[in-house]
Design a protein around this motif. Sequence first.
Motif, PDB file in Angstrom:
ATOM      1  N   ILE A   1       0.843  -1.204   0.000  1.00 40.38           N
ATOM      2  CA  ILE A   1       0.000   0.000   0.000  1.00 40.38           C
ATOM      3  C   ILE A   1       0.873   1.246   0.000  1.00 40.38           C
ATOM      4  O   ILE A   1       0.635   2.192  -0.769  1.00 40.38           O
ATOM      5  N   ALA A   2       1.905   1.263   0.838  1.00 42.16           N
ATOM      6  CA  ALA A   2       2.811   2.419   0.887  1.00 42.16           C
ATOM      7  C   ALA A   2       3.541   2.599  -0.433  1.00 42.16           C
ATOM      8  O   ALA A   2       3.720   3.736  -0.917  1.00 42.16           O
ATOM      9  N   LEU A   3       3.966   1.498  -1.047  1.00 37.31           N
ATOM     10  CA  LEU A   3       4.651   1.576  -2.340  1.00 37.31           C
ATOM     11  C   LEU A   3       3.728   2.151  -3.416  1.00 37.31           C
ATOM     12  O   LEU A   3       4.145   3.008  -4.210  1.00 37.31           O
ATOM     13  N   ILE A   4       2.499   1.689  -3.440  1.00 33.03           N
ATOM     14  CA  ILE A   4       1.550   2.169  -4.451  1.00 33.03           C
ATOM     15  C   ILE A   4       1.302   3.667  -4.289  1.00 33.03           C
ATOM     16  O   ILE A   4       1.226   4.411  -5.277  1.00 33.03           O
ATOM     17  N   GLU A   5       1.174   4.142  -3.064  1.00 33.16           N
ATOM     18  CA  GLU A   5       0.962   5.578  -2.843  1.00 33.16           C
ATOM     19  C   GLU A   5       2.158   6.388  -3.354  1.00 33.16           C
ATOM     20  O   GLU A   5       1.988   7.471  -3.935  1.00 33.16           O
ATOM     21  N   LYS A   6       3.351   5.866  -3.165  1.00 32.14           N
ATOM     22  CA  LYS A   6       4.538   6.553  -3.683  1.00 32.14           C
ATOM     23  C   LYS A   6       4.525   6.571  -5.208  1.00 32.14           C
ATOM     24  O   LYS A   6       4.870   7.590  -5.836  1.00 32.14           O
ATOM     25  N   LEU A   7       4.145   5.461  -5.825  1.00 26.24           N
ATOM     26  CA  LEU A   7       4.079   5.388  -7.282  1.00 26.24           C
ATOM     27  C   LEU A   7       3.048   6.362  -7.839  1.00 26.24           C
ATOM     28  O   LEU A   7       3.276   7.018  -8.865  1.00 26.24           O
ATOM     29  N   LYS A   8       1.923   6.461  -7.178  1.00 25.44           N
ATOM     30  CA  LYS A   8       0.864   7.357  -7.641  1.00 25.44           C
ATOM     31  C   LYS A   8       1.296   8.820  -7.571  1.00 25.44           C
ATOM     32  O   LYS A   8       0.923   9.631  -8.431  1.00 25.44           O
TER      33      LYS A   8
ATOM     34  N   ASP B   1      10.401   2.223   0.817  1.00 29.10           N
ATOM     35  CA  ASP B   1      11.339   3.196   0.242  1.00 29.10           C
ATOM     36  C   ASP B   1      12.411   2.502  -0.588  1.00 29.10           C
ATOM     37  O   ASP B   1      12.800   2.999  -1.662  1.00 29.10           O
ATOM     38  N   MET B   2      12.917   1.380  -0.088  1.00 31.38           N
ATOM     39  CA  MET B   2      13.948   0.642  -0.820  1.00 31.38           C
ATOM     40  C   MET B   2      13.414   0.118  -2.147  1.00 31.38           C
ATOM     41  O   MET B   2      14.077   0.226  -3.183  1.00 31.38           O
ATOM     42  N   VAL B   3      12.226  -0.456  -2.106  1.00 35.15           N
ATOM     43  CA  VAL B   3      11.644  -1.002  -3.330  1.00 35.15           C
ATOM     44  C   VAL B   3      11.294   0.116  -4.296  1.00 35.15           C
ATOM     45  O   VAL B   3      11.548   0.014  -5.509  1.00 35.15           O
ATOM     46  N   PHE B   4      10.749   1.215  -3.778  1.00 37.45           N
ATOM     47  CA  PHE B   4      10.394   2.342  -4.640  1.00 37.45           C
ATOM     48  C   PHE B   4      11.626   2.909  -5.348  1.00 37.45           C
ATOM     49  O   PHE B   4      11.581   3.228  -6.544  1.00 37.45           O
ATOM     50  N   LYS B   5      12.732   3.018  -4.617  1.00 35.77           N
ATOM     51  CA  LYS B   5      13.965   3.531  -5.221  1.00 35.77           C
ATOM     52  C   LYS B   5      14.407   2.652  -6.381  1.00 35.77           C
ATOM     53  O   LYS B   5      14.820   3.147  -7.437  1.00 35.77           O
ATOM     54  N   ARG B   6      14.299   1.324  -6.202  1.00 37.56           N
ATOM     55  CA  ARG B   6      14.700   0.406  -7.286  1.00 37.56           C
ATOM     56  C   ARG B   6      13.747   0.494  -8.455  1.00 37.56           C
ATOM     57  O   ARG B   6      14.186   0.458  -9.616  1.00 37.56           O
TER      58      ARG B   6
END
Length: 348
Positions: free
Chosen positions: A212-219, A337-342
């Motif tokens: 959920i946190a990753l998706i919000e960052k992507l959006k 954060d780590m996954v989003f950066k990648r």
Amino acid sequence: MKKVTQGKVLLIHTWGIGDLILLTPVLQAVKTLYPLLELEILFFPKSAAIPVTDAPFISKIHFTGWKANLLLPTLFQLRKEKYQAVLFSSGVRPWKTWLFMLLLKAEIKVGEYKKFRYPGLSVYVKFNPLLSRTRSNYTLFQSFLNLPSWEEAIARQNELNLYPYFHLTEANHQWAENFLAENNLTGKKVIGIHPGSMAKNKRRRWNKEYFIALIEKLKRQYDYPILIIAGPDEIEVGKAIQARTKTLLLQNALLENVAAVISRLHFFINTDSGLGHIASCFGIKGLTIFGPANELQTAPFSNNSNIIRYPVDCAPCIDKKKKPKCTLDCLLKLTPDMVFKRVQELLD
């Protein structure tokens, strides 16, 4: 030992869809080099056959199970066939393959072993845990076929068709086109996310809240539609993520239709599961999150497939018989954060 050039070869596959897809580059290369070979596969999990149903490099598909009422009739029928070679796909416990192959008739019986060579087989190949499933399976076929070295095969990848495969029909493609049109996704760069895995492999799943946190960052960063893909074992997780993030959800669809949708994605994020391997069949750029499993063996076989893991001393542990009390730090310490950066690095 005389090498095989034609005739029937029986491959026995007891793993799931992901491992089958990792095998398909080898099957395509073998059929390219030896068009007179008739490749037959005996499947234990019936669903694992979906990627190669009607595949042009497979001559025949058989099904069975471990229960006696299924296994014994299958063995009786296969004993009537004349096979040039019989082998199991790589990674199966050696004693299981040994017992099974003792009951079959074949000129060559290929056994993969870890410590002990069980008697009665023709060829023995030592299992190497540092090799990918694709390369390990290639090595098994090398034991009775004149195949080029692995390095040469990679250099001739296009010529040998050494690529993962998933068979799709026109009906599957049409279903995907209709799904995209109905959800206003036609022509758009869609990011697909698969947050699950088979129920028996729940330990491999990344935390729902992290997704959920990753998706919000992507959006916030990208103007790409996001599609959550949920299979039968993770429908509740998919619905929960979809409700919290206001994204689209694909559920209750045939795997072949899901594969056709995946083939049209711009980017794919998943935990260690079969869908990441499906994406590799279509060259979709993606990122697979690894935890307990061994990416050296089971990472998708594609230059567009990438993996991420948090390094801990106890991982991978999937093959260890004795596991310490597991806190799944390999997944819990891998933050959004780590996954989003990648993902950013791969998208940008």
